[in-house]
Design a protein around this motif. Structure first.
Motif, mmCIF file in Angstrom:
data_model
loop_
_atom_site.group_PDB
_atom_site.id
_atom_site.type_symbol
_atom_site.label_atom_id
_atom_site.label_comp_id
_atom_site.label_asym_id
_atom_site.label_seq_id
_atom_site.Cartn_x
_atom_site.Cartn_y
_atom_site.Cartn_z
ATOM 1 N N ILE A 125 -2.398 1.776 -5.726
ATOM 2 C CA ILE A 125 -1.601 2.971 -5.426
ATOM 3 C C ILE A 125 -1.859 4.048 -6.476
ATOM 4 O O ILE A 125 -2.062 5.221 -6.147
ATOM 5 N N HIS A 153 -5.160 5.620 -5.827
ATOM 6 C CA HIS A 153 -5.069 6.485 -4.647
ATOM 7 C C HIS A 153 -4.439 7.829 -5.001
ATOM 8 O O HIS A 153 -4.933 8.885 -4.578
ATOM 9 N N SER A 200 -6.257 11.426 -4.950
ATOM 10 C CA SER A 200 -5.782 12.445 -4.010
ATOM 11 C C SER A 200 -5.437 13.754 -4.716
ATOM 12 O O SER A 200 -4.998 14.702 -4.078
ATOM 13 N N TYR A 233 5.931 4.390 -2.956
ATOM 14 C CA TYR A 233 5.088 3.270 -2.555
ATOM 15 C C TYR A 233 5.487 1.955 -3.235
ATOM 16 O O TYR A 233 5.363 0.894 -2.634
ATOM 17 N N THR A 252 -2.999 -2.443 1.603
ATOM 18 C CA THR A 252 -2.619 -1.280 0.794
ATOM 19 C C THR A 252 -2.849 0.001 1.587
ATOM 20 O O THR A 252 -1.987 0.892 1.602
ATOM 21 N N ASN A 253 -3.980 0.104 2.251
ATOM 22 C CA ASN A 253 -4.260 1.297 3.061
ATOM 23 C C ASN A 253 -3.245 1.436 4.200
ATOM 24 O O ASN A 253 -2.829 2.547 4.536
ATOM 25 N N CYS A 257 -0.147 0.448 4.054
ATOM 26 C CA CYS A 257 1.071 0.933 3.394
ATOM 27 C C CYS A 257 0.970 2.429 3.099
ATOM 28 O O CYS A 257 1.927 3.181 3.341
ATOM 29 N N ILE A 258 -0.158 2.849 2.586
ATOM 30 C CA ILE A 258 -0.368 4.270 2.279
ATOM 31 C C ILE A 258 -0.201 5.114 3.536
ATOM 32 O O ILE A 258 0.481 6.143 3.529
ATOM 33 N N GLU A 259 -0.790 4.663 4.622
ATOM 34 C CA GLU A 259 -0.708 5.410 5.877
ATOM 35 C C GLU A 259 0.744 5.520 6.348
ATOM 36 O O GLU A 259 1.193 6.591 6.772
ATOM 37 N N GLU A 283 2.678 7.931 3.889
ATOM 38 C CA GLU A 283 2.240 9.331 3.986
ATOM 39 C C GLU A 283 2.528 9.965 5.337
ATOM 40 O O GLU A 283 2.688 11.172 5.431
#
Length: 139
Positions: free
Chosen positions: A26, A29, A33, A48, A121-122, A124-126, A129
């Motif tokens: 995280i 990321h 970003s 997160y 993880t991706n 979760c990020i999606e 966000e």
């Protein structure tokens, strides 16, 4: 030294490793970003990595059948684990859910399932966000 079978480790130990494994991805990321100010990084990261966020994410993972049977079993062990640490700024139930979340990441990390760690993880990020995780907020 390689752990031969991470599935037999204490769930709190798995959560300890999983906390770090998930958080570093995280943090990477967020920096990648474009967030580079420490205060903003910390504030954004809590969306997160806080117990509340992780509890919401693991609940959503269950609802959407994201976890494998083995991951779900590890989650339940983590959720039900007896910890000598008290929940800070959240309910005990939320804390237990987040411990289960972290146990999954710890198990995957210690079993060298790095692509699955990244995949979850991706995911979760999606969810964070897109705001899709907002309906799963915990107190």
């Amino acid at each position: 030294m390689k752990v031969k079978d991470p599935s037999i480790l204490n769930a709190v130990t798995l959560a300890y490793v999983g906390d770090g494994a998930y958080e570093i991805l995280i943090r990477k990321h967020l920096v990648e970003s474009g967030i580079v100010r420490p205060n903003q990084l910390q504030k954004t990261a809590t969306q997160y990595v806080s117990a509340k966020a992780q509890a919401a994410l693991i609940t959503r993972m269950q609802d959407e059948n994201v976890l494998t049977e083995q991951e779900l079993a590890i989650f339940m062990r983590g959720r039900n684990a007896k910890s000598h640490t008290k929940a800070k700024n959240t309910s005990t139930a939320t804390y237990h859910l987040s411990t289960g979340f972290e146990a999954v990441f710890g198990f995957l990390s210690l079993s060298y399932q790095d692509s699955r760690v990244v995949e979850l993880t991706n995911w979760c990020i999606e969810k964070v966000e897109s705001g899709a995780n907002n309906e799963y907020r915990f107190r």
